[in-house]
Write an enzyme that holds these catalytic residues in place. Structure first.
Site, short mmCIF file in Angstrom:
data_model
loop_
_atom_site.label_atom_id
_atom_site.label_comp_id
_atom_site.label_asym_id
_atom_site.label_seq_id
_atom_site.Cartn_x
_atom_site.Cartn_y
_atom_site.Cartn_z
N LYS A 42 0.83 -1.21 0.00
CA LYS A 42 0.00 0.00 0.00
C LYS A 42 0.87 1.26 0.00
CE LYS A 42 -3.94 1.83 2.67
NZ LYS A 42 -4.73 1.62 3.91
N SER A 72 -9.49 1.86 2.68
CA SER A 72 -8.46 2.64 2.03
C SER A 72 -7.46 1.80 1.25
CB SER A 72 -7.72 3.48 3.08
OG SER A 72 -7.05 2.68 4.03
N SER A 88 -10.55 -0.80 6.31
CA SER A 88 -9.71 -0.52 5.14
C SER A 88 -9.01 -1.73 4.54
CB SER A 88 -8.67 0.55 5.48
OG SER A 88 -9.30 1.78 5.72
#
Length: 554
Positions: A145, A218, A242
């Site tokens: 990420k 996210s 997320s």
């Protein structure tokens, strides 16, 4: 600039910001070879479901298709160690598939194929010279990420102004690297990393199975990439859903452990004020249950608590954990606050039916379960995400001329009227949180269950810019219970309707029905979620092993 599919524009900033953003995108993807680029007509007129385009576009060789489609991380590691594939071949296959996926769903922020192949060459040389692997993840490509530090790459806190070049790895990346993992890309996340749609200065991530829907956030870029088979294993973070939200939106596996189970040093340059009262977790996103177990086993075996004393030194038994039988399973049909949309209800009915098979009578005891005061939990967690009133986040975004995206505005606006809280305000909010946690634990005990299975979201993947209600995931962050989302065979159908006797449980519930009726969710996959008590992460995995056959888990 590398062309990518776009279905809905994102908000525009100042001309100066847009100029800098265009330069960023150009520099990030300028090295993509021409023969890795999709035809212009595919970009201009994509199918609604783009998930099969990487397989059919002709860019990947038969061997590259075999590598990317026929393995999870466990089998891929074995194949590389057995010299069925070289690390270079595997890195090449996944890097190529990742950039194809990016053109279709905008899932990447950085792509560094050359560096990945150089790392893979060193691993191949080591294996040939020594006859053994560097570690159990030797040659396995792992996607990361955007905000996590990785030496030689950029990270950000979800805004243009927070971007920085990193000269060292985060603890997580360093550990994975020491185990032999290869890194080849970083993946997209939302503005401010705080909502369930991955839109930011790198663009909007689309859902591979219906590009008019969100891939979640996210960790949305990760979820989209893994579901497109451009990654076999990725790392996400979760403070409100997320990891679990995007994994569910994209039909993959995702695990949010109890907080301070896995290392997170080097994840963000600045501390996040929300963590004064709601702790973030980090965990794997992948293709199989055994991949999640492998990830946890290897990371915890590295003894991360010796470097970061915040981490609780829990031993990992995972899928081999002993479980009392019959396993008492609570089924959440709704949380008493928002009734799930029709395909989620079908998935719950499917799970009940599977678990109620008489052949499992000695294994499971099925009960109904209603979480304690889910509406209050949603109200409290939304307020305490921003003890600064959201001003630090919003001002930081605006400082470069970047626009405030609609969902960023939505998640911060509830806290805005209160402004910057005092230390005592934060202290009192913590007491409210802890009072709720204790009441929740007592209620769980009264309902007498070991684990609960329920929705991962109010529906399938939502339409773009409508991810308003993450109540089915944020609840578990508020009480800090571990959770896994897992795929089901259920997919959303066009023209599916609510039951005729439906009555809204709240105004929010009514709004969720309106959102369903306003969009087409056809083809969206449905995950369900399973949760256990805090620090019962091993028991959660032990329960999943027992449930494996009944729920068709990989």
């Amino acid at each position: 600039m590398l062309p990518i599919v776009k279905v809905k524009p994102i908000e525009k900033g100042t001309p100066e910001y847009e100029e800098k953003r265009a330069a960023l995108l150009e520099s990030s993807f300028s090295k993509v070879p021409q023969d890795y680029r999709l035809p212009a007509d595919v970009i201009a007129n994509p199918p609604l479901d783009v998930s099969d385009v990487p397989r059919t576009c002709g860019i990947l060789t038969p061997t590259e298709l075999e590598i990317t489609e026929n393995h999870d991380a466990v089998s891929l590691a074995k194949a590389i160690a057995a010299k069925k594939y070289t690390a270079v071949a595997v890195a090449t296959a996944f890097a190529k598939r990742a950039i194809i996926a990016h053109q279709l769903v905008c899932c990447l922020t950085q792509w560094f194929m050359d560096e990945a192949i150089a790392q893979a060459k060193e691993l191949d040389y080591y294996l040939e010279k020594n006859g053994n692997t560097v570690g159990p993840l030797h040659g396995v490509p792992i996607s990361i990420k955007e905000h996590m530090y990785m030496a030689g790459t950029y990270s950000s806190a979800g805004s243009f102004g927070s971007m920085a070049k990193n000269d060292k790895d985060s603890q997580m990346v360093a550990t994975l690297r020491s185990l032999g993992a290869v890194f080849y890309c970083k993946t997209n996340q939302p503005q401010a990393i705080m909502h369930l749609e991955s839109t930011g200065h790198y663009g909007r991530t689309l859902n591979p199975f219906n590009i008019n829907l969100s891939a979640g956030g996210s960790t949305g870029g990760e979820a989209a990439l893994i579901s497109m088979k451009g990654s076999v294993l990725g790392v996400g973070t979760d403070i409100g859903g997320s990891v679990r939200g995007p994994s569910a939106f994209c039909g993959i596996y995702g695990f949010k452990p109890t907080s301070y189970t896995l290392p997170m040093r080097g994840y963000l340059a600045s501390p996040f004020a929300a963590e004064l009262n709601v702790l973030t977790s980090t965990g794997p996103m992948c293709r199989s249950l055994r991949d999640m177990d492998l990830f946890m086993r290897l990371l915890l075996a590295s003894k991360p608590y010796l470097i970061d004393p915040r981490i609780v030194p829990l031993p990992w038994t995972g899928l081999k954990a002993d479980i009392n039988k019959p396993l008492k399973i609570g089924i959440i049909s709704n949380d008493g606050f928002i009734e799930p949309q029709p395909p989620v209800n079908r998935a719950i009915a499917w799970a009940k039916d599977q678990l109620s098979n008489p052949k499992y009578a000695d294994l499971f005891e099925i009960k109904s379960f209603t979480p304690f005061d889910a509406k209050e939990a949603w109200s409290k967690i939304r307020r305490i995400y921003y003890p600064d009133g959201g001003s630090v986040t919003v001002d930081g975004i605006r400082s470069t001329g970047e626009p405030i995206h609609s969902l960023t505005n939505w998640i911060t606006k509830l806290a805005e009227p209160a402004g910057m809280l005092t230390a005592q305000d934060v202290n009192l909010a913590r007491r409210e949180r802890d009072d709720y946690r204790c009441a929740f634990a007592e209620n769980w005990q009264d309902q007498d269950v070991d684990v609960v299975i329920g929705p991962a979201f109010v529906g399938p993947a939502c339409a773009h810019d409508t991810a308003f209600y993450w109540t089915y995931t944020s609840l578990w962050n508020f009480v800090d219970y571990p959770g896994v989302v897992f795929p089901t065979p259920i997919k959303a159908k066009a023209e599916e309707k609510y039951a005729e006797d439906y009555k809204p449980l709240s105004e929010e519930c009514k709004h969720v029905k309106e959102l369903w009726e306003a969009s087409n969710f056809e083809g969206a996959p449905i995950d369900l979620q399973i949760n256990a008590r805090k620090y019962h992460d091993n028991q959660l995995f032990g329960a999943l092993e027992v449930l494996k056959e009944a729920l068709d888990l990989l």
